[in-house]
Design an enzyme around this catalytic site. Structure first.
Site, PDB file in Angstrom:
ATOM      1  N   SER A  67      54.693  51.916  94.287  1.00  0.00           N
ATOM      2  CA  SER A  67      53.369  51.705  94.915  1.00  0.00           C
ATOM      3  C   SER A  67      52.585  53.007  95.005  1.00  0.00           C
ATOM      4  O   SER A  67      51.379  53.038  94.740  1.00  0.00           O
ATOM      5  CB  SER A  67      53.529  51.114  96.321  1.00  0.00           C
ATOM      6  N   GLY A 294      54.566  43.272  92.645  1.00  0.00           N
ATOM      7  CA  GLY A 294      54.225  43.368  94.066  1.00  0.00           C
ATOM      8  C   GLY A 294      53.953  44.807  94.489  1.00  0.00           C
ATOM      9  O   GLY A 294      53.026  45.083  95.256  1.00  0.00           O
ATOM     10  N   ASP A 295      54.755  45.728  93.946  1.00  0.00           N
ATOM     11  CA  ASP A 295      54.564  47.153  94.255  1.00  0.00           C
ATOM     12  C   ASP A 295      53.202  47.620  93.755  1.00  0.00           C
ATOM     13  O   ASP A 295      52.484  48.350  94.442  1.00  0.00           O
ATOM     14  CB  ASP A 295      55.635  48.019  93.563  1.00  0.00           C
ATOM     15  N   ALA A 296      52.847  47.184  92.554  1.00  0.00           N
ATOM     16  CA  ALA A 296      51.571  47.582  91.947  1.00  0.00           C
ATOM     17  C   ALA A 296      50.405  47.010  92.744  1.00  0.00           C
ATOM     18  O   ALA A 296      49.389  47.678  92.948  1.00  0.00           O
ATOM     19  CB  ALA A 296      51.502  47.105  90.501  1.00  0.00           C
TER      20      ALA A 296
END
Length: 339
Positions: A67, A294-296
């Protein structure tokens, strides 16, 4: 506005060992699709087997680190982000340092005697399942955080992001940063991260929840959170609302809950209301793997948040970033964003 070191992340830096595998491999190691777990004894041979049997890619990973790297990429402002976590004094650790440097993230790693942590990324039909062997990542100590040169990163930052995975490693470190954020009117955010965190680290998660100004997660994690807290609802909008209304340690910021649902709209709960934001549709043939999606999303979201953009813009940037990442292996991206 001064952007240097504005966003700080803390988490488990892991080297992703990513491969397209088959159903037999998943069955053999009892791995469920689209899940994230910590490796047990029975999983340890799989890393070797993946490397010898399938075509693997080694990609610097770890949820929070992904992230932060994506936020840095979206911001295109050198040194806007920093990160702390624990790595080993080995080849993988060196790889991690080089990767962070190339990404423009300022890293203060604690270096441990154990090997750098790894994460098996098992990809089947574009869906990913993660099995993390934390190793050195599990050895992060609050003493490292308290060192003046490291605490300086905390003092400098105005926004904090920590994936729920770090709750298994150093709840003390999280608590220190959370309390600092609350008493200095800074923005503190976390991620539900995985069903097992919501279930087996419920107490640690609940202790820090009052400090969270933003709670990120996906639909599976949200439903697990609901079940574990006896809410008896599977409705993601309702769950997001309830999480946003959980009591807060400080009244400076309201809590906003942001739940992604794969190809379905992003759910945002704030001020007792829910809004839905559609994601960018992607034809199935363009999907490489969902690892890091999801991290992105969080990275894109935070890149706008630190610029004080409205929530709708933050979500849009999150959707853009995850759309880029799912068309590439692991959490990797082109040289420049086109947002």
């Amino acid at each position: 506005m001064e952007y240097e070191g504005i966003l700080l992340g803390m988490g488990n830096p892991l080297l992703d060992i990513s491969a397209v595998i088959d159903q037999d491999f998943l069955n053999k190691y009892d791995i469920k699709p689209n899940n994230a777990i910590l490796a047990e004894g029975k999983h340890l041979p799989m890393y070797e087997e993946m490397t010898s049997k399938y075509s693997v890619e080694f990609i610097a990973g770890g949820a929070t680190q992904n992230s932060i790297r994506v936020a840095q990429w979206m911001l295109q402002i050198p040194g806007a982000t920093s990160y702390m976590g624990s790595i080993g004094k080995d080849k993988f650790g060196e790889e991690m340092k080089k990767n962070a440097k190339d990404a423009g993230v300022k890293v203060h790693y604690y270096e441990d005697e154990s090997p750098t942590g790894t994460c098996a990324v098992c990809v089947l039909d574009g869906e990913r399942s993660l099995v993390a062997n934390l190793s050195a990542a599990n050895c992060y100590k609050v003493d490292h955080l308290k060192k003046p040169e490291n605490w300086a990163l905390v003092e400098k930052a105005k926004y904090f992001y920590i994936a729920g995975f770090f709750l298994t490693v150093s709840p003390e470190s999280i608590q220190l940063v959370a309390e600092h954020a609350a008493s200095n009117n800074k923005v503190f955010s976390m991620n539900l991260s995985a069903p097992f965190i919501c279930e087996f680290f419920k107490d640690q998660q609940e202790k820090v929840l009052p400090y969270m100004d933003f709670v990120f997660g996906n639909e599976t994690e949200a439903r697990t959170f609901s079940r574990v807290h006896g809410w008896e609802t599977d409705n993601v909008e309702e769950i997001a609302l309830k999480i946003s209304q959980w009591p807060k340690a400080s009244g400076t910021h309201k809590r906003i809950t942001v739940i992604t649902q794969g190809a379905d709209p992003v759910v945002v709960a704030e001020d007792g209301k829910v809004k839905l934001f559609p994601v960018i549709p992607l034809p199935k043939e363009k999907l490489v793997d969902t690892n890091g999606a999801g991290d992105a999303f969080v990275g894109g979201f935070l890149a706008q948040l630190v610029q004080e953009k409205p929530i709708a813009d933050c979500v849009k940037a999150g959707c853009y970033a995850s759309n880029v990442i799912i068309q590439r292996p692991g959490c990797t991206y082109p040289e420049k964003p086109d947002f």
